[in-house]
Design an enzyme around this catalytic site. Structure first.
Site, PDB file in Angstrom:
ATOM      1  N   LYS A 183       0.856  -1.185   0.000  1.00  0.00           N
ATOM      2  CA  LYS A 183       0.000   0.000   0.000  1.00  0.00           C
ATOM      3  C   LYS A 183       0.888   1.228   0.000  1.00  0.00           C
ATOM      4  CE  LYS A 183      -3.644   2.391   2.497  1.00  0.00           C
ATOM      5  NZ  LYS A 183      -4.590   2.388   3.623  1.00  0.00           N
ATOM      6  N   LYS A 235      -2.417  -1.764  -3.649  1.00  0.00           N
ATOM      7  CA  LYS A 235      -3.265  -0.574  -3.634  1.00  0.00           C
ATOM      8  C   LYS A 235      -2.433   0.672  -3.759  1.00  0.00           C
ATOM      9  CE  LYS A 235      -6.363   1.782  -0.513  1.00  0.00           C
ATOM     10  NZ  LYS A 235      -6.897   1.895   0.799  1.00  0.00           N
TER      11      LYS A 235
HETATM   12  C1  PBG Z   1      -6.903   3.896   5.512  1.00  0.00           C
HETATM   13  C2  PBG Z   1      -7.467   3.679   4.162  1.00  0.00           C
HETATM   14  C3  PBG Z   1      -7.374   4.540   3.086  1.00  0.00           C
HETATM   15  C4  PBG Z   1      -8.050   3.947   2.031  1.00  0.00           C
HETATM   16  C5  PBG Z   1      -8.559   2.748   2.488  1.00  0.00           C
HETATM   17  N1  PBG Z   1      -8.167   2.589   3.808  1.00  0.00           N
HETATM   18  C6  PBG Z   1      -6.818   5.879   2.982  1.00  0.00           C
HETATM   19  C7  PBG Z   1      -5.412   6.124   3.372  1.00  0.00           C
HETATM   20  O1  PBG Z   1      -4.624   5.213   3.620  1.00  0.00           O
HETATM   21  O2  PBG Z   1      -5.082   7.298   3.443  1.00  0.00           O
HETATM   22  C8  PBG Z   1      -8.183   4.541   0.677  1.00  0.00           C
HETATM   23  C9  PBG Z   1      -9.278   4.017  -0.158  1.00  0.00           C
HETATM   24  C10 PBG Z   1      -9.524   4.834  -1.359  1.00  0.00           C
HETATM   25  O3  PBG Z   1      -8.843   5.843  -1.639  1.00  0.00           O
HETATM   26  O4  PBG Z   1     -10.445   4.468  -2.088  1.00  0.00           O
HETATM   27  N2  PBG Z   1      -7.596   3.216   6.494  1.00  0.00           N
END
Ligand code: PBG
Length: 313
Positions: A183, A235
């Site tokens: 991520k 992701k």
């Molecule tokens: C954090 C989380 C995020 C997303 C899912 N879980 C945002 C981040 O890490 O800042 C992003 C999902 C998306 O942008 O669709 N718990």
């Protein structure tokens, strides 16, 4: 002939629909940077899940949006059985039983008043190890509420092992873990911050990855598998198809990809302006993510894409 020789197939069953349920609202509220995506009430959440299910989607991933005044430094509504997400999970499990697979987002950022994914130390830095026990408490609360899958998205080191051990000890050996393994600290998450009413100032670069790095993701994937991940995820999706392909190559467990809020927003915006054919770009992006190696795809387009796929059969 094209269908006969197509190397990749996309099916509604590949799709996972991320959804938001908010506390303290009495009607669903559209997220302005994500047209067609809502902060749901419990009622409208159930309704939207039913629509997804009718289209053939098998799994939903639910995020909670607490009231501003319920947020605190620890993110305590996250493990409170009466917290917005746990209440919704309980309700959804009661309505659907095992007819829809219920995934819970397992992260503190929606619940903390500072908006970080973990708790902070005295110098304001995210404290990795102190955060782990809260993730364990949150996972157990979610399992108890009826989640089939927990999905730690906070990128703390050791989170998968800690959660696996905690769930097992609490008797939830059958609850699976979707690991957000690769991520990235991505600007493509922008609209999500609006979706969850994030309090974050600054960024997540001390715990999310540098977009410049590929090898690092392979290490993160290996570690999560070793710690007991049932799925590993990459992701965002489209800008990281190389990482996805590499992950699919080495992973013995299913590999998911998350088409994030910014990817969705770009397609919607360009579509609304008539600059691209929205539906065609949506389907092309999904088949490309599948081709690169995703077994499951998180997408805000899940219901709409599933309907189109059903018409194609
Ligand atoms: C954090 C989380 C995020 C997303 C899912 N879980 C945002 C981040 O890490 O800042 C992003 C999902 C998306 O942008 O669709 N718990």
């Amino acid at each position: 002939m094209r269908d006969l020789v197509a190397e990749t197939q996309l099916s509604p069953r590949d799709l996972i629909l991320p959804m938001f349920v908010a506390d303290g609202i009495d009607q669903p509220k559209e997220i302005s940077s994500m047209p067609g995506v809502y902060q749901h009430t419990e009622e409208s959440l159930i309704q939207a899940i039913r629509e997804a299910q009718e289209a053939g989607v098998r799994c939903v991933d639910i995020f909670g949006v607490p009231r501003e005044e319920d947020k605190d430094a620890q993110g305590s509504p996250a493990w409170d059985p009466e917290g917005v997400l746990n209440r919704a999970l309980t309700r959804v499990r009661k309505e659907f039983g095992n007819d829809i697979l219920i995934m819970a987002d397992t992260c503190l950022d929606e619940f903390t008043d500072h908006g970080h994914c973990g708790v902070l130390d005295s110098q304001g830095r995210v404290d990795n190890d102190a955060t782990l026990e809260l993730y364990v408490a949150m996972s157990i609360a979610q399992a108890r509420a009826g989640a089939h899958i927990v999905s730690p998205s906070g990128k703390m080191d050791g989170q998968i092992g800690a959660i696996r051990e905690g769930l097992d000890a609490a008797g939830f050996e059958d609850v699976a873990i979707m690991a957000y393994s690769a991520k990235y600290a991505s600007a493509f998450f922008g609209p999500f911050r609006e979706a969850v009413g994030s309090s974050l100032e600054g960024d997540r670069r001390t715990y999310q990855q540098d977009p410049a790095n590929y090898r690092e993701s392979m290490l993160e994937v290996d570690l999560d598998i070793e710690e007991g991940a049932d799925f590993v995820m990459v992701k965002p999706a489209l800008p990281y198809l190389d990482v996805l392909a590499g992950t699919a190559e080495r992973s013995p467990v299913p590999v998911a990809a998350y088409q994030v809020s910014g990817e969705y927003a770009m397609i919607k915006a360009a579509g609304a302006n008539g600059w691209v054919d929205e539906q065609a770009v949506m389907m092309e992006s999904l088949i490309s993510i599948k081709r690169a190696g995703a077994d499951q795809i998180f997408t805000y387009f899940a219901t709409e894409a599933a309907r189109i796929l059903n018409q194609q059969v």
